[in-house]
Design a protein around this motif. Sequence first.
Motif, PDB file in Angstrom:
ATOM      1  N   ILE A  14      47.433   2.615  16.575  1.00 29.39           N
ATOM      2  CA  ILE A  14      46.654   3.674  17.123  1.00 29.39           C
ATOM      3  C   ILE A  14      45.773   3.269  18.403  1.00 29.39           C
ATOM      4  N   TYR A  15      45.338   2.008  18.257  1.00 29.39           N
ATOM      5  CA  TYR A  15      44.577   1.390  19.404  1.00 29.39           C
ATOM      6  C   TYR A  15      45.330   0.751  20.446  1.00 29.39           C
ATOM      7  N   ALA A  16      46.841   1.012  20.247  1.00 24.48           N
ATOM      8  CA  ALA A  16      47.562   0.194  21.367  1.00 24.48           C
ATOM      9  C   ALA A  16      47.743   1.535  22.580  1.00 24.48           C
ATOM     10  N   ASP A  17      47.501   2.638  22.067  1.00 31.20           N
ATOM     11  CA  ASP A  17      47.334   3.765  23.111  1.00 31.20           C
ATOM     12  C   ASP A  17      46.322   3.678  24.079  1.00 31.20           C
ATOM     13  N   ALA A  19      44.755   5.471  26.107  1.00 31.38           N
ATOM     14  CA  ALA A  19      43.913   6.460  26.202  1.00 31.38           C
ATOM     15  C   ALA A  19      42.767   6.236  25.365  1.00 31.38           C
ATOM     16  N   LEU A  20      43.269   6.092  23.849  1.00 32.40           N
ATOM     17  CA  LEU A  20      42.304   5.662  22.660  1.00 32.40           C
ATOM     18  C   LEU A  20      41.501   4.700  23.102  1.00 32.40           C
ATOM     19  N   SER A  21      42.043   3.464  23.487  1.00 37.07           N
ATOM     20  CA  SER A  21      41.387   2.259  23.615  1.00 37.07           C
ATOM     21  C   SER A  21      40.471   2.208  24.635  1.00 37.07           C
ATOM     22  N   GLY A  22      40.639   3.070  25.818  1.00 37.01           N
ATOM     23  CA  GLY A  22      39.952   3.202  27.026  1.00 37.01           C
ATOM     24  C   GLY A  22      38.560   3.953  26.652  1.00 37.01           C
ATOM     25  N   ASN A  23      38.798   5.112  25.820  1.00 33.81           N
ATOM     26  CA  ASN A  23      37.715   6.048  25.269  1.00 33.81           C
ATOM     27  C   ASN A  23      36.850   5.031  24.419  1.00 33.81           C
ATOM     28  N   TRP A  24      37.425   4.500  23.285  1.00 34.70           N
ATOM     29  CA  TRP A  24      36.503   3.678  22.472  1.00 34.70           C
ATOM     30  C   TRP A  24      35.735   2.543  23.362  1.00 34.70           C
ATOM     31  N   GLN A  25      36.554   1.903  24.500  1.00 32.17           N
ATOM     32  CA  GLN A  25      35.498   0.982  25.113  1.00 32.17           C
ATOM     33  C   GLN A  25      34.635   1.278  25.945  1.00 32.17           C
TER      34      GLN A  25
END
Length: 137
Positions: A14-17, A19-25
């Motif tokens: 999941i966090y390899a994506d 888009a997701l990891s950037g939003n989370w960061q």
Amino acid sequence: MIDEAQVTALLNAIYADPALSGNWQTKYDAAYSQVRAVIAQLQPYQSADDDLERQFYKMFDGVQVLPFDCMDVFEEARATGGYLPASEYLVNISHVRLGILKGKKLAEWNEDHEIHVVHVPYTTEDGLKFEEADTDA
């Protein structure tokens, strides 16, 4: 059913994506900045003003409430032992849940105890029974 042995692999996928990891960061960085700003204003052995106290507790997704069913034992514990023994009757819920209960007129601010009182069925075995409150409202 989720295989517990696969949880780490699933989370890594999941966090390899990006888009997701950037939003989370981005969200993490904003929360980190807020925490640092609030903590920088806190002074040891001094009470914070009401606004700073609200900011501090808002950083956590939880608020303590008193189930109406526990009002009598809470008041007795507070009268005989003070706030610490009485706090055993408080329950943590999310700010969102509190907002929902307020909207349904199932939560109110108690000036005497400076705590939200929730009119939701409560048992020591199951805790707050939101599903019963949802069907009653």
